[in-house]
Design a protein around this motif. Structure first.
Motif, PDB file in Angstrom:
ATOM      1  N   LEU A 120       0.809  -1.217   0.000  1.00  0.00           N
ATOM      2  CA  LEU A 120       0.000   0.000   0.000  1.00  0.00           C
ATOM      3  C   LEU A 120       0.841   1.266   0.000  1.00  0.00           C
ATOM      4  N   GLU A 121       2.045   1.172   0.552  1.00  0.00           N
ATOM      5  CA  GLU A 121       2.879   2.372   0.638  1.00  0.00           C
ATOM      6  C   GLU A 121       3.203   2.941  -0.739  1.00  0.00           C
ATOM      7  N   THR A 122       3.244   2.111  -1.774  1.00  0.00           N
ATOM      8  CA  THR A 122       3.555   2.622  -3.109  1.00  0.00           C
ATOM      9  C   THR A 122       2.445   3.496  -3.661  1.00  0.00           C
ATOM     10  N   SER A 123       1.275   3.452  -3.044  1.00  0.00           N
ATOM     11  CA  SER A 123       0.165   4.298  -3.478  1.00  0.00           C
ATOM     12  C   SER A 123      -0.047   5.482  -2.550  1.00  0.00           C
ATOM     13  N   ILE A 124       0.045   5.244  -1.260  1.00  0.00           N
ATOM     14  CA  ILE A 124      -0.271   6.290  -0.282  1.00  0.00           C
ATOM     15  C   ILE A 124       0.870   7.293  -0.147  1.00  0.00           C
ATOM     16  N   ILE A 125       2.092   6.808  -0.020  1.00  0.00           N
ATOM     17  CA  ILE A 125       3.223   7.705   0.229  1.00  0.00           C
ATOM     18  C   ILE A 125       3.407   8.742  -0.887  1.00  0.00           C
ATOM     19  N   PRO A 126       3.318   8.371  -2.172  1.00  0.00           N
ATOM     20  CA  PRO A 126       3.463   9.412  -3.201  1.00  0.00           C
ATOM     21  C   PRO A 126       2.393  10.503  -3.117  1.00  0.00           C
ATOM     22  N   VAL A 127       1.177  10.157  -2.708  1.00  0.00           N
ATOM     23  CA  VAL A 127       0.121  11.170  -2.571  1.00  0.00           C
ATOM     24  C   VAL A 127       0.477  12.136  -1.439  1.00  0.00           C
ATOM     25  N   VAL A 128       0.884  11.592  -0.289  1.00  0.00           N
ATOM     26  CA  VAL A 128       1.252  12.437   0.851  1.00  0.00           C
ATOM     27  C   VAL A 128       2.477  13.287   0.503  1.00  0.00           C
ATOM     28  N   GLU A 129       3.484  12.670  -0.120  1.00  0.00           N
ATOM     29  CA  GLU A 129       4.675  13.420  -0.539  1.00  0.00           C
ATOM     30  C   GLU A 129       4.312  14.561  -1.470  1.00  0.00           C
ATOM     31  N   GLY A 130       3.467  14.263  -2.452  1.00  0.00           N
ATOM     32  CA  GLY A 130       3.058  15.288  -3.413  1.00  0.00           C
ATOM     33  C   GLY A 130       2.366  16.457  -2.747  1.00  0.00           C
ATOM     34  N   MET A 131       1.513  16.184  -1.773  1.00  0.00           N
ATOM     35  CA  MET A 131       0.824  17.265  -1.057  1.00  0.00           C
ATOM     36  C   MET A 131       1.818  18.110  -0.265  1.00  0.00           C
ATOM     37  N   ILE A 132       2.794  17.470   0.360  1.00  0.00           N
ATOM     38  CA  ILE A 132       3.785  18.210   1.144  1.00  0.00           C
ATOM     39  C   ILE A 132       4.683  19.037   0.235  1.00  0.00           C
ATOM     40  N   LEU A 133       5.126  18.461  -0.872  1.00  0.00           N
ATOM     41  CA  LEU A 133       5.949  19.214  -1.832  1.00  0.00           C
ATOM     42  C   LEU A 133       5.198  20.411  -2.380  1.00  0.00           C
ATOM     43  N   HIS A 134       3.929  20.212  -2.700  1.00  0.00           N
ATOM     44  CA  HIS A 134       3.110  21.321  -3.193  1.00  0.00           C
ATOM     45  C   HIS A 134       3.016  22.418  -2.131  1.00  0.00           C
ATOM     46  N   GLU A 144      17.463  26.505  -0.918  1.00  0.00           N
ATOM     47  CA  GLU A 144      18.361  25.488  -0.371  1.00  0.00           C
ATOM     48  C   GLU A 144      17.640  24.431   0.468  1.00  0.00           C
ATOM     49  N   THR A 145      16.337  24.542   0.585  1.00  0.00           N
ATOM     50  CA  THR A 145      15.551  23.592   1.372  1.00  0.00           C
ATOM     51  C   THR A 145      15.542  22.219   0.700  1.00  0.00           C
ATOM     52  N   PRO A 146      15.865  21.158   1.430  1.00  0.00           N
ATOM     53  CA  PRO A 146      15.819  19.806   0.853  1.00  0.00           C
ATOM     54  C   PRO A 146      14.359  19.301   0.826  1.00  0.00           C
ATOM     55  N   THR A 147      13.549  19.917  -0.036  1.00  0.00           N
ATOM     56  CA  THR A 147      12.100  19.656  -0.031  1.00  0.00           C
ATOM     57  C   THR A 147      11.760  18.195  -0.283  1.00  0.00           C
ATOM     58  N   ALA A 148      12.436  17.571  -1.232  1.00  0.00           N
ATOM     59  CA  ALA A 148      12.128  16.165  -1.530  1.00  0.00           C
ATOM     60  C   ALA A 148      12.429  15.276  -0.328  1.00  0.00           C
ATOM     61  N   LEU A 149      13.546  15.549   0.347  1.00  0.00           N
ATOM     62  CA  LEU A 149      13.921  14.767   1.525  1.00  0.00           C
ATOM     63  C   LEU A 149      12.921  14.985   2.665  1.00  0.00           C
ATOM     64  N   ILE A 150      12.529  16.216   2.877  1.00  0.00           N
ATOM     65  CA  ILE A 150      11.551  16.521   3.925  1.00  0.00           C
ATOM     66  C   ILE A 150      10.226  15.827   3.622  1.00  0.00           C
ATOM     67  N   ALA A 151       9.757  15.959   2.385  1.00  0.00           N
ATOM     68  CA  ALA A 151       8.472  15.351   2.015  1.00  0.00           C
ATOM     69  C   ALA A 151       8.514  13.833   2.156  1.00  0.00           C
ATOM     70  N   ALA A 152       9.602  13.219   1.717  1.00  0.00           N
ATOM     71  CA  ALA A 152       9.719  11.761   1.816  1.00  0.00           C
ATOM     72  C   ALA A 152       9.767  11.315   3.269  1.00  0.00           C
ATOM     73  N   THR A 153      10.518  12.020   4.083  1.00  0.00           N
ATOM     74  CA  THR A 153      10.644  11.661   5.501  1.00  0.00           C
ATOM     75  C   THR A 153       9.300  11.757   6.205  1.00  0.00           C
ATOM     76  N   VAL A 154       8.584  12.851   5.970  1.00  0.00           N
ATOM     77  CA  VAL A 154       7.278  13.051   6.606  1.00  0.00           C
ATOM     78  C   VAL A 154       6.281  11.999   6.123  1.00  0.00           C
TER      79      VAL A 154
END
Length: 196
Positions: A120-134, A144-154
């Motif tokens: 399930l993580e392959t479906s849910i995590i990208p949605v949550v990451e996308g919302m955080i990145l947005h 200089e913010t590591p946005t992708a790293l922050i979004a993935a971690t969260v």
């Protein structure tokens, strides 16, 4: 700001109503089968028969049952978040996202043991990451913010905590665990450099 990642993809539905209808039938068939069988025991033939289509039609839309599971999970999770009115930027968004993941996992067909083996993580995590990145883009995080790293971690932290919660016997109410997840995850955003 970092380049766009796969997590930021927009779920684009095909415009042809026949394609949408067939995909919805296949997703519904899988969802119904998950209430009766373990994911690993469900075949493409089972899904096609349940949906009222042939195997060739299945393969026109999905490469395998994992791709179907991912599409079904993402669609259902996005619907749940839309119903909850979750948008990044409002106060309590982390709690809302955590509650959304908890709600989704508790509504998913099958028993907790089956959830442990379903990807399930392959479906849910990208949605949550996308919302955080947005949200980080909208709130103009410094370059200089590591946005992708922050979004993935969260996203992984929220999903992991919610998955642990759903597998816990006699678990706390979802609202209570969502507040705890928010408290644990919020400090991750302290990695965002202060505006100059």
């Amino acid at each position: 700001m970092e380049p766009a990642t796969q997590a930021e993809h927009v779920c684009t539905e095909p415009t042809d109503p026949r394609i949408r209808r067939t995909r919805q039938m296949l997703q519904s068939a899988l969802f119904n089968l998950l209430n009766r069988k373990h994911f690993n025991d469900i075949s493409i033939s089972d899904i096609a028969t349940q949906a009222g289509v042939n195997r060739a039609t299945f393969y026109l839309h999905y490469t395998d049952k994992n791709a179907l599971l991912q599409a079904m999970t993402e669609a259902r999770f996005r619907e749940l978040l839309d119903r909850r009115g979750v948008v990044f930027g409002c106060e309590g968004v982390l709690r809302s996202l955590a509650l959304g993941v908890c709600d989704f996992l508790s509504q998913t067909g099958g028993c907790p043991e089956q959830l442990a083996s379903m990807p399930l993580e392959t479906s849910i995590i990208p949605v949550v990451e996308g919302m955080i990145l947005h949200g980080l883009r909208v709130h103009q995080a410094p370059p200089e913010t590591p946005t992708a790293l922050i979004a993935a971690t969260v996203a992984w932290a929220i999903f992991g905590a919610a998955k642990q919660w759903i597998q816990t016997p006699e678990r706390l109410p979802a609202e209570e665990v969502a507040t705890t997840i928010e408290t644990l995850v919020k400090p991750i955003f302290s990695a965002i450099p202060a505006a100059h």
